[in-house]
Design a protein around this motif. Structure first.
Motif, PDB file in Angstrom:
ATOM      1  N   ARG A  45       0.815  -1.212   0.000  1.00  0.00           N
ATOM      2  CA  ARG A  45       0.000   0.000   0.000  1.00  0.00           C
ATOM      3  C   ARG A  45       0.848   1.262   0.000  1.00  0.00           C
ATOM      4  O   ARG A  45       0.356   2.339  -0.318  1.00  0.00           O
ATOM      5  CB  ARG A  45      -0.912  -0.003   1.218  1.00  0.00           C
ATOM      6  CG  ARG A  45      -2.028  -1.014   1.086  1.00  0.00           C
ATOM      7  CD  ARG A  45      -2.797  -1.122   2.371  1.00  0.00           C
ATOM      8  NE  ARG A  45      -3.902  -2.044   2.235  1.00  0.00           N
ATOM      9  CZ  ARG A  45      -4.820  -2.233   3.171  1.00  0.00           C
ATOM     10  NH1 ARG A  45      -4.742  -1.571   4.295  1.00  0.00           N
ATOM     11  NH2 ARG A  45      -5.799  -3.087   2.985  1.00  0.00           N
ATOM     12  N   SER A  89       0.980   3.622  -3.246  1.00  0.00           N
ATOM     13  CA  SER A  89       0.051   4.728  -3.499  1.00  0.00           C
ATOM     14  C   SER A  89       0.578   6.029  -2.910  1.00  0.00           C
ATOM     15  O   SER A  89       0.570   7.067  -3.572  1.00  0.00           O
ATOM     16  CB  SER A  89      -1.317   4.424  -2.877  1.00  0.00           C
ATOM     17  OG  SER A  89      -1.950   3.416  -3.589  1.00  0.00           O
ATOM     18  N   LEU A  90       1.020   5.953  -1.675  1.00  0.00           N
ATOM     19  CA  LEU A  90       1.522   7.163  -1.022  1.00  0.00           C
ATOM     20  C   LEU A  90       2.852   7.592  -1.637  1.00  0.00           C
ATOM     21  O   LEU A  90       3.087   8.785  -1.855  1.00  0.00           O
ATOM     22  CB  LEU A  90       1.680   6.927   0.483  1.00  0.00           C
ATOM     23  CG  LEU A  90       2.191   8.119   1.285  1.00  0.00           C
ATOM     24  CD1 LEU A  90       1.293   9.340   1.107  1.00  0.00           C
ATOM     25  CD2 LEU A  90       2.303   7.763   2.764  1.00  0.00           C
ATOM     26  N   THR A 129      -5.304   5.743   8.524  1.00  0.00           N
ATOM     27  CA  THR A 129      -5.502   4.697   7.517  1.00  0.00           C
ATOM     28  C   THR A 129      -4.686   3.460   7.922  1.00  0.00           C
ATOM     29  O   THR A 129      -3.883   3.522   8.849  1.00  0.00           O
ATOM     30  CB  THR A 129      -5.024   5.156   6.129  1.00  0.00           C
ATOM     31  OG1 THR A 129      -3.595   5.256   6.157  1.00  0.00           O
ATOM     32  CG2 THR A 129      -5.619   6.497   5.736  1.00  0.00           C
ATOM     33  N   PRO A 130      -4.891   2.353   7.223  1.00  0.00           N
ATOM     34  CA  PRO A 130      -4.150   1.142   7.608  1.00  0.00           C
ATOM     35  C   PRO A 130      -2.657   1.178   7.276  1.00  0.00           C
ATOM     36  O   PRO A 130      -1.973   0.186   7.505  1.00  0.00           O
ATOM     37  CB  PRO A 130      -4.835   0.043   6.783  1.00  0.00           C
ATOM     38  CG  PRO A 130      -6.100   0.614   6.280  1.00  0.00           C
ATOM     39  CD  PRO A 130      -5.905   2.077   6.189  1.00  0.00           C
ATOM     40  N   LEU A 131      -2.132   2.272   6.749  1.00  0.00           N
ATOM     41  CA  LEU A 131      -0.698   2.322   6.446  1.00  0.00           C
ATOM     42  C   LEU A 131       0.113   2.045   7.719  1.00  0.00           C
ATOM     43  O   LEU A 131      -0.185   2.580   8.779  1.00  0.00           O
ATOM     44  CB  LEU A 131      -0.311   3.690   5.900  1.00  0.00           C
ATOM     45  CG  LEU A 131      -0.785   4.031   4.496  1.00  0.00           C
ATOM     46  CD1 LEU A 131      -0.383   5.457   4.135  1.00  0.00           C
ATOM     47  CD2 LEU A 131      -0.235   3.052   3.470  1.00  0.00           C
ATOM     48  N   LYS A 132       1.157   1.226   7.563  1.00  0.00           N
ATOM     49  CA  LYS A 132       1.992   0.880   8.719  1.00  0.00           C
ATOM     50  C   LYS A 132       3.237   1.766   8.718  1.00  0.00           C
ATOM     51  O   LYS A 132       3.572   2.378   7.699  1.00  0.00           O
ATOM     52  CB  LYS A 132       2.414  -0.583   8.614  1.00  0.00           C
ATOM     53  CG  LYS A 132       1.249  -1.554   8.644  1.00  0.00           C
ATOM     54  CD  LYS A 132       1.763  -2.963   8.929  1.00  0.00           C
ATOM     55  CE  LYS A 132       0.634  -3.954   9.033  1.00  0.00           C
ATOM     56  NZ  LYS A 132       0.054  -4.302   7.719  1.00  0.00           N
TER      57      LYS A 132
END
Ligand code: ATP
Ligand code: MG
Lengths: 244, 319
Positions: A2, A5-6, A87-90
């Protein structure tokens, strides 16, 4: 995955600011030309294209510090990073996303500086150019790491304020326009306590064909700093974004 | 007034959000002070309160941005302290401050959120298209959003929170700075989500909470001072009904007569204003008629949520 995307957003955020991109490429190239021309008249060893090119390349990474620090700081100050943190970003996604986009730019800077240097008459073997990357690329890491630390801890205003100081410091303590051994004293000591002079010396020697063995000490300094600054960058980011 | 949500109705199965003595301190300052809440799945729950009451802080804790100093909360059964990562997968937040990527266009901003939540490309694009319609940015979708007006940025920021189609949606002052049309569109969008998602909404527009919320909690200095449906809040309020009657030929004696019926009577500029907890309109009109007063107009005001709010929080807010 993910983080992609960022990362791609950060990439766009960087490359859609054409003025700063051009500055980050043209200013080092311009300085290279300028000092090479001066060198033609004063006949100083340090002002030859051979010596200037690796120095200016590493000097150009000061822009990496500024770019990465400013983007991170801006996102922190606007609520954008706050939103991302829900958000679910770790944590590892964040680190990658705020790091990877600068690599292509660093490569572009290397390409431009070397192209200009070679046009000006620098004579390097292909092998040595490739070998020099073992020190030049870690120097890019050093600078992105510094950027992450500054971006995590300082405001955008503070960053632009110390930015010019930082650029000056790198050009002085990196020994890019002067022979540090000739200056000597405390000045030389400070320079060799920092990574920049080690990076520049190592790159110059490798490009001159000394091989890696002779620059081992310089390399340890650069790698040590790259690791430390990168870890500090991650820690500062985590410190500022951890829920508390 | 201070009716606490009944435990028996709110068993764990049906709760989307449950807070247990939730508290947040900054040094000696208590921003959130022992909040106990149960919000049902599909409920639209509004948190009201003066500036600094602790609304945003509560939302930040529930969205795992801040750790509570004491107490805890569960979102869809997951504890905010133990399972923040699982919670982040199923919630989305529209922060109080506009949160957008300035160098991207509106479309890219929406798609970015889809990617971050790991949506399929097709699904991402479908939702982004729907939300773009809501945003109503004719011809400007491809423009970098840093060039948008404040309200346009604001709309985008809220829409971005809807991309992940979350189970629980937190909207911190969603309609702040929107023009009436945009606010109406946003209300309709939120109405449309009602029942399907659990929504926690803070606002300073009390008519917004009145129109949208199933239940409202009023927060003051970190504490819940009232929690109920909008209607019940108004019914239980000590606030007064008021009636204003326009007339030109009223005599001092008639005014006096009315003052004998109600204590809060003001007569000025050809208008008599009467306020009371319960007004007997019939009686007032009959009395005026029998005294041959010409009634040119009547307007009446029921207690609004604004009145309830001011009554509960004090006219001076937190100060
Ligand atoms: N990081 C912080 N450090 C110290 N105090 C804080 C911090 N964050 C918030 N506060 C304080 O906590 C209190 C609650 O703030 P919060 O943002 O939750 O209020 P709010 O109800 O959202 O108000 P508003 O309607 O103005 O948005 C305020 O007094 C604020 O100053
Ligand atoms: Mg707030």
């Amino acid at each position: 995955m993910r983080f992609v995307s960022l990362a791609s957003r950060n990439f766009k955020e960087l490359y859609r600011e054409p003025v700063s991109i051009l500055l980050g490429l043209l200013m080092p190239a311009g300085l290279l030309v300028l000092f090479a021309l001066i060198g033609k008249n004063v006949h100083l060893d340090i002002f030859t294209p051979d010596m200037l090119t690796p120095g200016v390349t590493i000097f150009s990474f000061a822009f990496l510090i500024m770019f990465s620090a400013v983007l991170l700081s801006k996102d922190r100050q606007s609520a954008f990073l706050l939103r991302l943190l829900t958000t679910p970003l770790k944590p590892v996604d964040f680190i990658l996303a705020y790091f990877v986009p600068y690599i292509p730019f660093a490569l572009l800077q290397i390409l431009v500086c070397f192209a200009v240097g070679i046009l000006l008459g620098a004579a390097y073997s292909v092998l040595n150019v490739v070998l020099s990357l073992v020190v030049i690329l870690p120097m890019a890491l050093v600078c992105i790491g510094i950027g992450m630390i500054l971006g995590s801890l300082l405001s955008e205003g503070q960053i632009s304020a110390i930015g010019s100081m930082l650029i000056t410091a790198i050009s002085i303590f990196g020994g890019i326009w002067m022979d540090l051994q000739m200056v000597g004293g405390i000045f030389e000591e400070i320079s060799y306590a920092l990574p920049f002079a080690h990076g520049v010396d190592a790159a110059r020697n490798i490009l001159a064909g000394t091989g890696l063995g002779n620059v081992a000490t310089h390399l340890y300094w650069v790698y040590g700093y790259a690791v430390i600054l990168f870890v500090l960058g991650i820690l500062s980011f985590r410190y500022k974004t951890a829920s508390n | 007034m201070n009716k606490v949500f009944n435990k028996e109705n709110g068993d764990e199965e049906h709760n989307a959000i449950q807070t247990i003595n939730l508290s947040k301190r900054y040094g000696d300052f208590v921003a959130v002070d022992g909040i106990n809440l149960e919000i049902k799945k599909g409920e639209l729950f509004s948190i009201l309160g003066p500036n600094g009451a602790g609304k945003t802080t509560t939302i930040k804790i529930l969205s795992c941005l801040l750790l509570p100093t004491e107490g805890t909360a569960k979102i869809m059964g997951y504890d905010i302290k133990e399972n923040p990562q699982l919670i982040k997968e199923i919630i989305d937040v529209s922060p109080q401050e506009t949160a957008i990527a300035g160098h991207l266009n509106a479309w890219e901003n929406l798609v970015l959120m889809g990617g971050i939540y790991g949506l399929e490309k097709k699904e991402t694009e479908k939702r982004a298209r729907e939300l773009l319609d809501l945003l109503d940015l004719p011809g400007r979708e491809k423009e970098q959003v840093r060039k948008y007006s404040g309200g346009m940025k604001r709309r985008l920021s809220i829409a971005m929170a809807m991309m992940s189609d979350p189970q629980v949606l937190f909207l911190d002052e969603p309609t702040l700075g929107l023009d009436p049309q945009a606010r109406k569109a946003m209300w309709e969008k939120i109405e449309g989500l009602k029942g399907k998602k659990t929504i926690v909404l803070t606002t300073h527009y009390l008519e917004e909470a009145d129109a949208l919320a199933d239940r409202i909690a009023i927060l003051k200095a970190g504490k819940i001072i009232a929690i109920d449906t909008p209607d019940e809040l108004k019914n239980n309020s000590k606030s007064m009904q008021s009636i204003a009657i326009k007339t030109k030929n009223i005599s001092d004696d008639v005014v006096k007569g009315i003052k004998e019926m109600y204590s809060d009577v003001v007569f000025k500029a050809n208008k008599i204003e009467i306020k009371a907890r319960k007004l007997n309109v019939d009686k007032i009109v009959d009395y005026l008629r029998s005294n041959e007063v010409n009634i040119e107009g009547i307007s009446m005001k029921e207690p609004s949520l604004d009145d309830v709010f001011l009554e509960l929080t004090g006219e001076g807010g937190n100060q």
